[in-house]
Motif scaffolding. Structure first.
Motif, PDB file in Angstrom:
ATOM      1  N   THR A  75      17.494  19.335 -15.701  1.00 43.08           N
ATOM      2  CA  THR A  75      18.217  20.588 -15.919  1.00 43.08           C
ATOM      3  C   THR A  75      18.240  21.526 -14.725  1.00 43.08           C
ATOM      4  O   THR A  75      18.842  22.591 -14.794  1.00 43.08           O
ATOM      5  CB  THR A  75      17.594  21.356 -17.101  1.00 43.08           C
ATOM      6  N   GLY A  76      17.543  21.171 -13.665  1.00 41.08           N
ATOM      7  CA  GLY A  76      17.456  22.075 -12.520  1.00 41.08           C
ATOM      8  C   GLY A  76      16.439  23.184 -12.742  1.00 41.08           C
ATOM      9  O   GLY A  76      16.494  24.222 -12.079  1.00 41.08           O
ATOM     10  N   ALA A  77      15.506  22.980 -13.660  1.00 38.07           N
ATOM     11  CA  ALA A  77      14.477  23.986 -13.925  1.00 38.07           C
ATOM     12  C   ALA A  77      13.484  24.093 -12.775  1.00 38.07           C
ATOM     13  O   ALA A  77      12.834  25.120 -12.608  1.00 38.07           O
ATOM     14  CB  ALA A  77      13.742  23.662 -15.220  1.00 38.07           C
ATOM     15  N   LEU A  78      13.371  23.045 -11.992  1.00 35.16           N
ATOM     16  CA  LEU A  78      12.499  23.063 -10.823  1.00 35.16           C
ATOM     17  C   LEU A  78      13.343  23.282  -9.577  1.00 35.16           C
ATOM     18  O   LEU A  78      14.425  22.697  -9.431  1.00 35.16           O
ATOM     19  CB  LEU A  78      11.724  21.751 -10.708  1.00 35.16           C
ATOM     20  N   SER A  79      12.836  24.111  -8.684  1.00 36.18           N
ATOM     21  CA  SER A  79      13.535  24.367  -7.424  1.00 36.18           C
ATOM     22  C   SER A  79      12.507  24.539  -6.321  1.00 36.18           C
ATOM     23  O   SER A  79      11.345  24.852  -6.584  1.00 36.18           O
ATOM     24  CB  SER A  79      14.414  25.622  -7.540  1.00 36.18           C
ATOM     25  N   LYS A  80      12.941  24.341  -5.106  1.00 37.67           N
ATOM     26  CA  LYS A  80      12.045  24.483  -3.961  1.00 37.67           C
ATOM     27  C   LYS A  80      12.618  25.528  -3.021  1.00 37.67           C
ATOM     28  O   LYS A  80      13.780  25.442  -2.607  1.00 37.67           O
ATOM     29  CB  LYS A  80      11.886  23.147  -3.237  1.00 37.67           C
ATOM     30  N   ASP A  81      11.807  26.514  -2.684  1.00 34.91           N
ATOM     31  CA  ASP A  81      12.207  27.558  -1.750  1.00 34.91           C
ATOM     32  C   ASP A  81      12.179  26.978  -0.339  1.00 34.91           C
ATOM     33  O   ASP A  81      11.141  26.490   0.109  1.00 34.91           O
ATOM     34  CB  ASP A  81      11.262  28.750  -1.860  1.00 34.91           C
ATOM     35  N   ALA A  82      13.311  27.016   0.341  1.00 38.32           N
ATOM     36  CA  ALA A  82      13.413  26.410   1.672  1.00 38.32           C
ATOM     37  C   ALA A  82      12.505  27.092   2.687  1.00 38.32           C
ATOM     38  O   ALA A  82      11.977  26.441   3.588  1.00 38.32           O
ATOM     39  CB  ALA A  82      14.858  26.459   2.146  1.00 38.32           C
ATOM     40  N   GLU A  83      12.283  28.380   2.546  1.00 44.26           N
ATOM     41  CA  GLU A  83      11.476  29.116   3.512  1.00 44.26           C
ATOM     42  C   GLU A  83       9.981  28.920   3.302  1.00 44.26           C
ATOM     43  O   GLU A  83       9.243  28.629   4.235  1.00 44.26           O
ATOM     44  CB  GLU A  83      11.809  30.610   3.434  1.00 44.26           C
ATOM     45  N   THR A  84       9.524  29.051   2.055  1.00 40.98           N
ATOM     46  CA  THR A  84       8.084  28.982   1.782  1.00 40.98           C
ATOM     47  C   THR A  84       7.617  27.586   1.387  1.00 40.98           C
ATOM     48  O   THR A  84       6.438  27.282   1.480  1.00 40.98           O
ATOM     49  CB  THR A  84       7.685  29.947   0.641  1.00 40.98           C
ATOM     50  N   GLY A  85       8.521  26.752   0.880  1.00 41.58           N
ATOM     51  CA  GLY A  85       8.152  25.415   0.424  1.00 41.58           C
ATOM     52  C   GLY A  85       7.589  25.395  -0.986  1.00 41.58           C
ATOM     53  O   GLY A  85       7.170  24.354  -1.481  1.00 41.58           O
ATOM     54  N   ILE A  86       7.584  26.540  -1.668  1.00 43.85           N
ATOM     55  CA  ILE A  86       7.034  26.622  -3.021  1.00 43.85           C
ATOM     56  C   ILE A  86       7.990  25.978  -4.016  1.00 43.85           C
ATOM     57  O   ILE A  86       9.175  26.280  -4.039  1.00 43.85           O
ATOM     58  CB  ILE A  86       6.756  28.087  -3.418  1.00 43.85           C
ATOM     59  N   VAL A  87       7.452  25.068  -4.820  1.00 38.14           N
ATOM     60  CA  VAL A  87       8.219  24.433  -5.894  1.00 38.14           C
ATOM     61  C   VAL A  87       7.983  25.273  -7.142  1.00 38.14           C
ATOM     62  O   VAL A  87       6.851  25.393  -7.608  1.00 38.14           O
ATOM     63  CB  VAL A  87       7.774  22.967  -6.120  1.00 38.14           C
TER      64      VAL A  87
END
Length: 150
Positions: A75-87
């Protein structure tokens, strides 16, 4: 990734204070007594202490460079921040299929049976330092950039 949690198994005594402080940090009240005695449902700890004989360490999300949990999410509930790398996990989008739970090779994404959704470490994004790291009495958890460690 700039900051990550690193475990030092040689310093861990399996006191599980990291789990307790994680629960409090993700509770509504942010108060230990209320989080454990009054609030329902009680939040899950977002990391778990693994213990095998004398060896123990806290296991949380590693916010992988190539996160299998994210790739498996329907569903796209998980995402990764490109700057910090936080999932990150968006519980509003999570449908509780738990493919991320099955895909995580570290067992860091767990099913929350109360909400019927996934649960994982968010590195206490609302705090300067994750609660588990800040409250570990033996400094068995470290916070920072591994490339800056000597």
């Amino acid at each position: 990734m700039k900051n990550k949690i690193y475990a030092k198994p040689e310093a861990c005594v399996a006191c599980r204070l990291c789990e307790i402080h994680c629960i409090v940090a993700h509770s509504k009240s942010q108060d230990m007594v209320k989080a454990f005695k009054i609030e329902t449902p009680r939040p899950l700890p977002r990391l778990h202490v693994e213990q095998q004989g004398p060896l123990s360490f806290a296991l949380g999300c590693r916010h992988c460079d190539e996160p299998l949990c994210l790739y498996s999410c329907l569903t796209g509930a998980l995402s990764k921040d490109a700057e910090t790398g936080i999932v990150s996990l968006d519980k509003e989008k999570c449908i509780g299929c738990w493919t991320c739970v099955m895909a995580c090779p570290y067992g860091a994404v767990v099913p929350d049976m109360t909400s019927k959704k996934a649960s994982k470490c968010d590195l206490c994004s609302h705090l300067d330092v994750p609660a588990c790291v800040a409250n570990c009495p033996n400094e068995a958890l470290l916070w920072g950039d591994i490339n800056e460690r000597s």
